[in-house]
Every structure is written in C-alpha cells, then in structure tokens.
Design a protein around this motif. Structure first.
Motif, PDB file in Angstrom:
ATOM      1  N   UNK A  15       0.836  -1.195   0.000  1.00 57.30           N
ATOM      2  CA  UNK A  15       0.000   0.000   0.000  1.00 57.30           C
ATOM      3  C   UNK A  15       0.875   1.251   0.000  1.00 57.30           C
ATOM      4  N   UNK A  16       0.519   2.221  -0.852  1.00 53.73           N
ATOM      5  CA  UNK A  16       1.258   3.484  -0.969  1.00 53.73           C
ATOM      6  C   UNK A  16       2.701   3.260  -1.418  1.00 53.73           C
ATOM      7  N   UNK A  17       2.887   2.307  -2.333  1.00 56.32           N
ATOM      8  CA  UNK A  17       4.215   2.012  -2.847  1.00 56.32           C
ATOM      9  C   UNK A  17       4.120   1.748  -4.357  1.00 56.32           C
ATOM     10  N   UNK A  18       5.257   1.499  -4.977  1.00 58.04           N
ATOM     11  CA  UNK A  18       5.303   1.251  -6.416  1.00 58.04           C
ATOM     12  C   UNK A  18       6.493   0.358  -6.736  1.00 58.04           C
ATOM     13  N   UNK A  19       6.498  -0.170  -7.961  1.00 64.68           N
ATOM     14  CA  UNK A  19       7.646  -0.946  -8.456  1.00 64.68           C
ATOM     15  C   UNK A  19       7.656  -0.876  -9.978  1.00 64.68           C
ATOM     16  N   UNK A  20       8.853  -1.056 -10.527  1.00 59.73           N
ATOM     17  CA  UNK A  20       9.065  -1.101 -11.967  1.00 59.73           C
ATOM     18  C   UNK A  20       9.632  -2.479 -12.284  1.00 59.73           C
ATOM     19  N   UNK A  21       9.188  -3.064 -13.392  1.00 64.11           N
ATOM     20  CA  UNK A  21       9.700  -4.366 -13.782  1.00 64.11           C
ATOM     21  C   UNK A  21       9.795  -4.501 -15.289  1.00 64.11           C
ATOM     22  N   UNK A  51       1.608   0.955  -9.318  1.00 58.00           N
ATOM     23  CA  UNK A  51       1.518   1.808  -8.138  1.00 58.00           C
ATOM     24  C   UNK A  51       0.209   1.480  -7.425  1.00 58.00           C
ATOM     25  N   UNK A  52       0.256   1.463  -6.088  1.00 55.64           N
ATOM     26  CA  UNK A  52      -0.901   1.173  -5.241  1.00 55.64           C
ATOM     27  C   UNK A  52      -1.265   2.474  -4.523  1.00 55.64           C
ATOM     28  N   UNK A  53      -2.275   3.183  -5.063  1.00 49.05           N
ATOM     29  CA  UNK A  53      -2.662   4.463  -4.461  1.00 49.05           C
ATOM     30  C   UNK A  53      -3.787   4.254  -3.447  1.00 49.05           C
ATOM     31  N   UNK A  54      -3.815   5.133  -2.452  1.00 50.28           N
ATOM     32  CA  UNK A  54      -4.809   5.029  -1.384  1.00 50.28           C
ATOM     33  C   UNK A  54      -5.887   6.100  -1.463  1.00 50.28           C
ATOM     34  N   UNK A  55      -5.509   7.292  -1.912  1.00 54.52           N
ATOM     35  CA  UNK A  55      -6.430   8.432  -1.892  1.00 54.52           C
ATOM     36  C   UNK A  55      -6.277   9.255  -3.167  1.00 54.52           C
ATOM     37  N   UNK A  56      -7.292  10.062  -3.501  1.00 55.20           N
ATOM     38  CA  UNK A  56      -7.264  10.824  -4.753  1.00 55.20           C
ATOM     39  C   UNK A  56      -6.227  11.945  -4.810  1.00 55.20           C
ATOM     40  N   UNK A  57      -6.122  12.737  -3.744  1.00 55.48           N
ATOM     41  CA  UNK A  57      -5.299  13.957  -3.816  1.00 55.48           C
ATOM     42  C   UNK A  57      -4.307  14.062  -2.680  1.00 55.48           C
ATOM     43  N   UNK A  58      -3.099  14.494  -3.031  1.00 56.29           N
ATOM     44  CA  UNK A  58      -2.046  14.720  -2.058  1.00 56.29           C
ATOM     45  C   UNK A  58      -2.267  16.067  -1.376  1.00 56.29           C
ATOM     46  N   UNK A  59      -2.426  16.057  -0.049  1.00 53.76           N
ATOM     47  CA  UNK A  59      -2.608  17.328   0.666  1.00 53.76           C
ATOM     48  C   UNK A  59      -1.306  18.089   0.881  1.00 53.76           C
ATOM     49  N   UNK A  60      -0.198  17.572   0.324  1.00 60.92           N
ATOM     50  CA  UNK A  60       1.086  18.264   0.446  1.00 60.92           C
ATOM     51  C   UNK A  60       2.113  17.508   1.247  1.00 60.92           C
ATOM     52  N   UNK A  61       1.813  16.257   1.611  1.00 57.81           N
ATOM     53  CA  UNK A  61       2.761  15.447   2.369  1.00 57.81           C
ATOM     54  C   UNK A  61       3.868  14.903   1.492  1.00 57.81           C
ATOM     55  N   UNK A  63       4.857  11.485   0.962  1.00 58.33           N
ATOM     56  CA  UNK A  63       4.702  10.188   0.288  1.00 58.33           C
ATOM     57  C   UNK A  63       3.863  10.327  -0.972  1.00 58.33           C
ATOM     58  N   UNK A  64       4.505  10.697  -2.061  1.00 57.31           N
ATOM     59  CA  UNK A  64       3.776  11.019  -3.286  1.00 57.31           C
ATOM     60  C   UNK A  64       3.036   9.845  -3.905  1.00 57.31           C
ATOM     61  N   UNK A  65       3.528   8.623  -3.803  1.00 60.26           N
ATOM     62  CA  UNK A  65       2.869   7.511  -4.472  1.00 60.26           C
ATOM     63  C   UNK A  65       1.594   7.069  -3.759  1.00 60.26           C
ATOM     64  N   UNK A  66       1.302   7.629  -2.616  1.00 55.50           N
ATOM     65  CA  UNK A  66       0.078   7.298  -1.879  1.00 55.50           C
ATOM     66  C   UNK A  66      -1.168   7.867  -2.561  1.00 55.50           C
ATOM     67  N   UNK A  67      -0.988   8.881  -3.394  1.00 57.09           N
ATOM     68  CA  UNK A  67      -2.112   9.631  -3.962  1.00 57.09           C
ATOM     69  C   UNK A  67      -2.118   9.541  -5.483  1.00 57.09           C
ATOM     70  N   UNK A  68      -3.326   9.514  -6.069  1.00 55.93           N
ATOM     71  CA  UNK A  68      -3.462   9.421  -7.520  1.00 55.93           C
ATOM     72  C   UNK A  68      -2.800  10.600  -8.231  1.00 55.93           C
TER      73      UNK A  68
END
Length: 164
Positions: A15-21, A51-61, A63-68
């Motif tokens: 959750x809130x992570x990504x990978x390239x393969x 990428x496994x996103x959790x929420x639509x918009x980044x409030x400015x934190x 962890x960028x991959x957490x948000x669409x």
C-alpha cells in the motif's frame, strides 16, 4: 509468460508504494479495497510499472505515491528512467471498491468511487489510455501484472479469476 528456462521475479507492491519491472518480473499488489492498483505498460520496451494508491489527492505530504494526483506522474517518471516512453504507455486499473457501508447500505465517504474518478482524470490528463479495468463494486481484489505481455490477472475471494 516468461520462457520456460526463466523464472519470473515476483515483486509485491505494498500500500502506498510502487515498483518497476520488465519481462522477467511479475508485479503484484494484494488486498485492494477502496485503493487502486494502476499498471502502466510500454509494450515495445516491455517496461511495466505498478503503483498502489490510497487516496485521490495529495494534501502536500511527502509520500507522493500514496495519492493518484502525484503517484501516477511519479510512476511515469520512474518508468521513463527505465526506458519506457510516455507516449507508448497504456493503463489497466483495479480496485476502487465501496468497502465502507452505512446501515442503509450506501457507501460511506465514497473513497473507492473518488479514487476511480481521480485515477481516470490523471491518466486522461497524462494522455494515457485505460485499456482494461476491474473497478468498483463492494469486494476486495489482488492484481498480478505481467510485463512480458501486459496482461493483468485479478483474483477475488469466491470469484473467478479474470484477465484484463
């Protein structure tokens, strides 16, 4: 599938992570509820990203991959650094279920629905076509992405395996 003499490396995206393969990799994310797994694929370079996103918009934190709105552009940049071309990317999306119900049965907070809308909007703005999806409804899913041919398998409890 990778050739019989090669065993694909399985990379689990949390959750809130990504990978390239590449064609020797299987990218998987497990337990998608209201979250969305976005598989991006360049069929010419055989570079895939998940990428496994959790929420639509980044409030400015941080962890960028957490948000669409920040996770998808971040994944695109990482894939380009690995040899993919943005103009050749296509997308498959899985998840976005309405997991939190009120007593009346309505989806509370509509996080899954909001995630689906945000992911589709970001991909449209990036010029990336969604060529397959299994989204919405009220159950969780796990997805397995195979960059050797671009297919995504979706597994759900008590449901048939589907391939998109």
């Amino acid at each position: 599938m990778p050739s019989s003499d090669l065993v694909a490396e399985k990379m689990v995206v949390k959750m809130a992570d990504h990978a390239i393969g590449d064609e020797n990799t299987v990218l998987a994310t497990l337990g998608l509820g209201s979250c969305i797994g976005i598989a991006l694929y360049d069929k010419f370079s055989k570079v895939g990203g998940l990428v496994h996103i959790m929420l639509p918009e980044n409030p400015g934190g941080k962890k960028t991959v957490k948000y669409a709105d920040t996770g998808i552009p971040f994944l695109i940049e990482e894939m380009e650094a690995a040899g993919a071309k943005k103009r050749r990317l296509s997308a498959k999306i899985v998840g976005g279920a309405g997991m939190f119900k009120s007593e009346s049965g309505d989806s509370v907070m509509k996080i899954g629905e909001r995630n689906i809308e945000a992911v589709k909007e970001v991909l449209k703005n990036e010029g990336i076509k969604v060529i397959g999806s299994d989204v919405g409804k009220d159950y969780g899913r796990s997805m397995y992405f195979y960059p050797d041919d671009g297919r995504v398998e979706v597994k759900s409890f008590s449901r048939d395996l589907i391939t998109i």
